[in-house]
Enzyme design. Structure first.
Site, PDB file in Angstrom:
ATOM      1  CD  GLU A 184      -2.320   8.053   7.477  1.00 38.76           C
ATOM      2  OE1 GLU A 184      -1.381   8.697   7.987  1.00 38.76           O
ATOM      3  OE2 GLU A 184      -2.203   7.425   6.406  1.00 38.76           O
TER       4      GLU A 184
ATOM      5  CG  ASN B 196      -8.982   1.303  -3.179  1.00 39.57           C
ATOM      6  OD1 ASN B 196     -10.018   0.832  -3.611  1.00 39.57           O
ATOM      7  ND2 ASN B 196      -8.559   1.041  -1.947  1.00 39.57           N
ATOM      8  CB  THR B 197      -4.228   5.417  -5.683  1.00 41.77           C
ATOM      9  OG1 THR B 197      -5.150   6.058  -4.795  1.00 41.77           O
ATOM     10  CG2 THR B 197      -3.736   6.404  -6.708  1.00 41.77           C
TER      11      THR B 197
ATOM     12  CB  CYS C  15      -9.848   5.273  -0.327  1.00 41.51           C
ATOM     13  SG  CYS C  15      -8.376   5.900   0.519  1.00 41.51           S
ATOM     14  CB  THR C  16      -6.372   1.617   2.027  1.00 40.86           C
ATOM     15  OG1 THR C  16      -5.800   2.913   1.833  1.00 40.86           O
ATOM     16  CG2 THR C  16      -5.888   0.674   0.954  1.00 40.86           C
ATOM     17  CG  HIS C  17      -6.555   5.783   4.810  1.00 40.55           C
ATOM     18  ND1 HIS C  17      -5.771   5.324   3.775  1.00 40.55           N
ATOM     19  CD2 HIS C  17      -5.705   6.277   5.738  1.00 40.55           C
ATOM     20  CE1 HIS C  17      -4.493   5.550   4.069  1.00 40.55           C
ATOM     21  NE2 HIS C  17      -4.440   6.127   5.253  1.00 40.55           N
TER      22      HIS C  17
ATOM     23  CE1 TYR D 299       2.930   5.685  -3.189  1.00 41.61           C
ATOM     24  CE2 TYR D 299       1.863   3.862  -4.309  1.00 41.61           C
ATOM     25  CZ  TYR D 299       2.955   4.382  -3.639  1.00 41.61           C
ATOM     26  OH  TYR D 299       4.059   3.602  -3.427  1.00 41.61           O
ATOM     27  N   GLY D 300      -2.680   9.234  -3.924  1.00 46.47           N
ATOM     28  CA  GLY D 300      -3.975   9.657  -4.473  1.00 46.47           C
ATOM     29  C   GLY D 300      -3.991  11.005  -5.148  1.00 46.47           C
TER      30      GLY D 300
ATOM     31  CG  ASP E 217      -1.812   1.215   1.269  1.00 44.85           C
ATOM     32  OD1 ASP E 217      -2.402   1.523   0.208  1.00 44.85           O
ATOM     33  OD2 ASP E 217      -1.912   1.902   2.303  1.00 44.85           O
ATOM     34  CB  SER E 218       0.262   4.768  -0.759  1.00 50.50           C
ATOM     35  OG  SER E 218      -0.997   4.831  -0.100  1.00 50.50           O
TER      36      SER E 218
HETATM   37  N1  DGL Z   1      -3.901   3.860  -0.165  1.00 53.96           N
HETATM   38  C1  DGL Z   1      -4.528   4.913  -0.922  1.00 53.96           C
HETATM   39  C2  DGL Z   1      -5.732   4.325  -1.683  1.00 53.96           C
HETATM   40  O1  DGL Z   1      -6.310   3.326  -1.302  1.00 53.96           O
HETATM   41  C3  DGL Z   1      -4.974   6.069  -0.059  1.00 53.96           C
HETATM   42  C4  DGL Z   1      -3.849   6.918   0.454  1.00 53.96           C
HETATM   43  C5  DGL Z   1      -3.056   7.579  -0.679  1.00 53.96           C
HETATM   44  O2  DGL Z   1      -3.539   8.560  -1.285  1.00 53.96           O
HETATM   45  O3  DGL Z   1      -1.968   7.132  -0.939  1.00 53.96           O
HETATM   46  O4  DGL Z   1      -6.123   4.867  -2.692  1.00 53.96           O
END
Ligand code: DGL
Length: 292
Positions: free
Chosen positions: A159, A78-79, A191-193, A46-47, A14-15
């Site tokens: 977070e 997800n990104t 999105c993971t969060h 990453y988003g 993940d990012s």
């Molecule tokens: N992990 C990213 C996602 O699921 C969210 C955080 C990011 O922007 O990197 O898209």
């Protein structure tokens, strides 16, 4: 002699910390498997980044995990799943699973009683503009109407652990009002969060809207795929598995202590094996500092 493929761990990247929600979903369903998790905390988020940059980061992360010996790669971000799956698949010769396809298919499944389902998708700006969820949903249902909304502030709120604060409710109201007006049948947490903010999102969008956790949908598909490919570890792990026990290995590219703190908030525990490393090209991988 090297381990047979089914004894190798599953790689997840993940990012940053958000992918821990996907790790949890996998761990709950696959107690006999070991996991190697990489959080690219040096380069998160990453988003908000471009296709070329996300692809480059995603390939570096994947090559790092592949170099450790894994039997399958789960792209929890997800990104990165939306933008970089073809590039990752072209680079590494192992099975790669992203979260967009499973999330999209699950949304169509749960709304299958509706002739023209309305499906909301909330995600990062990059995921929304890629149109990847829209394409995945419309591949599974040609009649589905998809309404998307970027919700970038949800990432830092999750977070920070602001899961019930009034500020979180008012930001959710602002982000979700347009989708709510379209009377969605389901809403994909793309999105993971976002699963961390599930309660706020559910009460803002309406209790009758089905929330789809892409990480959980992905974990269900990974269980089936491991069996189909003969890659499931056949041996029972003795004793009981715990999240973040020492069968699982966590790597971050920066700020390991912060990662451990957020892991505590997300999972109620911290990794027993956590290392800081760099992944800028395999030949530059540097062994890092074990903090625990
Ligand atoms: N992990 C990213 C996602 O699921 C969210 C955080 C990011 O922007 O990197 O898209």
């Amino acid at each position: 002699m090297s381990d047979p493929a089914n004894k190798l761990p599953i790689g997840i990247f993940d990012s940053g910390v958000g992918g821990l929600t996907v790790y949890r979903a996998l761990h709950d369903r696959l107690p006999n498997e070991r996991f190697i998790y990489l959080g690219d905390t040096a380069r998160v988020p990453y988003g908000t980044k471009s296709l070329a940059t996300v692809e480059r980061y995603a390939i570096e992360n994947s090559e790092f995990l592949a170099s450790l010996g894994i039997k399958m790669l789960v792209v929890a971000c997800n990104t990165a799943s939306a933008l970089a799956l073809p590039a990752i698949r072209a680079k590494i010769g192992i099975e790669v699973v992203g979260v967009i396809g499973p999330g999209g298919r699950r949304a169509v499944e749960v709304t299958s009683g509706r002739e023209r389902p309305v499906i909301g998708v909330i995600a990062t700006e990059a995921t929304v503009s890629s149109g990847a969820y829209q394409a995945a949903i419309q591949r599974a249902s040609a009649t589905a109407e998809v309404i998307q909304q970027g919700c970038p502030l949800f990432v830092p709120l999750a977070e920070e652990g602001w899961t019930r604060e009034p500020e979180t409710y008012s930001i959710a109201e602002r982000y979700l009002a347009r989708i709510r007006e379209s009377r969605p049948d389901a809403l994909v947490l793309g999105c993971t969060h976002y699963p961390i903010l599930r309660d706020v999102i559910q009460s803002t969008i309406g209790e009758d809207v089905q929330l789809i956790d892409s990480g959980e949908a992905t974990a269900d598909e990974v269980v089936a795929l491991l069996a189909e490919l003969g890659l499931a570890d056949p041996d029972e792990v003795g004793g009981s598995r715990r999240l973040c026990d020492d069968l699982d290995h966590f790597f971050v590219t920066d700020a390991a202590e912060r990662f451990a703190n957020v892991a505590e908030r997300f999972l109620g525990t911290t990794p027993s094996k956590l290392e800081a490393i760099e992944v800028y090209g395999l030949d530059q991988v540097k062994g890092g500092s074990v903090i625990k």
